[in-house]
Design a protein around this motif. Structure first.
Motif: not given
Length: 326
Positions: A84, A87, A92, A97, A100, A226
């Motif tokens: 979180w 992101c 993102l 997002a 991820v 990321a």
């Protein structure tokens, strides 16, 4: 003489991983065809682990249920939160997002057991943590995905459990049985198993890279960044919090590896089913990166001796400690 050669080969396995990964990226056609080797090679590694372990190793883990509980709790808090945060920082797009965060909500992956083995961590604890996080994934993964994304997902818990049973539990139990009945006969060749594990994980990484070379080419630096941040926060968070809570060095290493290495295959499958193909990219890239970062971490830790003091002599905090066996 051969023992020194094997030890040197094993200690350099991060180098072998990078070299073969580079070859796999340039010539993916020679590796992508061999996806069928991944599961058998993982099973072979687990068999080797079982041969080097003993039943007492698992009994010792069962004497520390609070450590298992702590490791599982960290698995399902650090990684979703880290996802979180990543992101938010990288801003993102929605699809990436979702991928991820979904990755962060998945249980630990079986590759963590291999890396724990090579990093001189607590393999028995790693296997137990992987099994427990997988067992409760049918509740934890959908719930956490809903909390962070607002979207529910269905998890094939039976399929996951059968996979862990076939790839991890059965080979390890078989190895334990061999070690129990033929301990003296196999003692002379015990040194060969870490080298076999190192070679197998290097090949697995190369096959994964060969299979996902197209994704690597089009994913762009943002997805890679990321994934690197997410994995790094998991490894650092697992280790740092464990040391803050005064767990042993071996336990801290094990939890760090277990937390930082996710079941990326599950993430990819769920992303494709419930979101988009783009959402599956973080999981696909993570499957490559966490093996490479794990290889380097294991290579670093394997060169450092572990001297854990008797846990029973430490001041007790929050009931986290119980006396180690042996």
């Amino acid at each position: 003489m051969y023992q020194k050669i094997l030890q040197k080969f094993t200690s350099l396995f991060p180098l072998w991983a990078v070299l073969l990964s580079a070859v796999a990226y340039v010539y993916p056609e020679y590796f992508a065809l061999h996806q069928g080797l991944i599961v058998p090679f993982l099973s072979l590694i687990m068999l080797g682990m079982g041969i080097t372990l003993s039943v007492d190793s698992f009994l010792a883990v069962l004497k520390r249920p609070s450590v298992v509980l702590l490791g599982t709790l960290m698995q399902y808090t650090i990684m979703p939160l880290a996802a979180w945060i990543v992101c938010l920082i990288l801003k993102l797009p929605a699809d990436l997002a979702a991928g991820v965060i979904l990755l962060g909500c998945c249980p630990g992956g079986t590759a963590s057991n291999v890396i724990s083995y090579l990093a001189k961590a607590d393999v028995a604890l790693s296997i137990v943590l992987t099994s427990v996080s997988t067992l409760i994934a049918f509740l934890a993964t959908p719930f956490l995905t809903w909390v962070f994304i607002g979207h529910t997902v269905e998890v094939d818990i039976m399929g996951m459990l059968v996979s862990v049973l076939n790839v991890v539990i059965v080979p390890v139990v078989l190895g334990l049985t061999i070690n129990y009945f033929f301990e003296k006969r196999i003692s002379a060749i015990r040194e060969i198993f870490p080298a076999i594990s190192a070679a197998a994980i290097v090949i697995i990484i190369a096959v994964i890279i060969g299979t996902n070379s197209a994704n690597l080419g089009k994913s762009g630096p943002l997805v890679l960044l990321a994934v690197i941040l997410h994995n790094g926060l998991g490894l650092a968070g697992g280790y740092g919090i464990s040391k803050f809570l005064r767990l042993s060095e071996t336990e801290a290493r094990t939890i760090a590896i277990e937390v930082g290495m996710q079941n990326s295959g599950l993430s990819v499958a769920l992303a494709v089913k419930h979101f988009t193909a783009t959402a599956a990219l973080p999981g696909a890239i993570f499957s490559i990166w966490h093996n490479l970062s794990g290889a380097f971490l294991a290579g670093h830790w394997s060169k450092q001796s572990v001297s854990d003091p008797d846990i029973s002599k430490r001041p007790k905090k929050s009931g986290l400690y119980s006396k180690k066996l042996g």
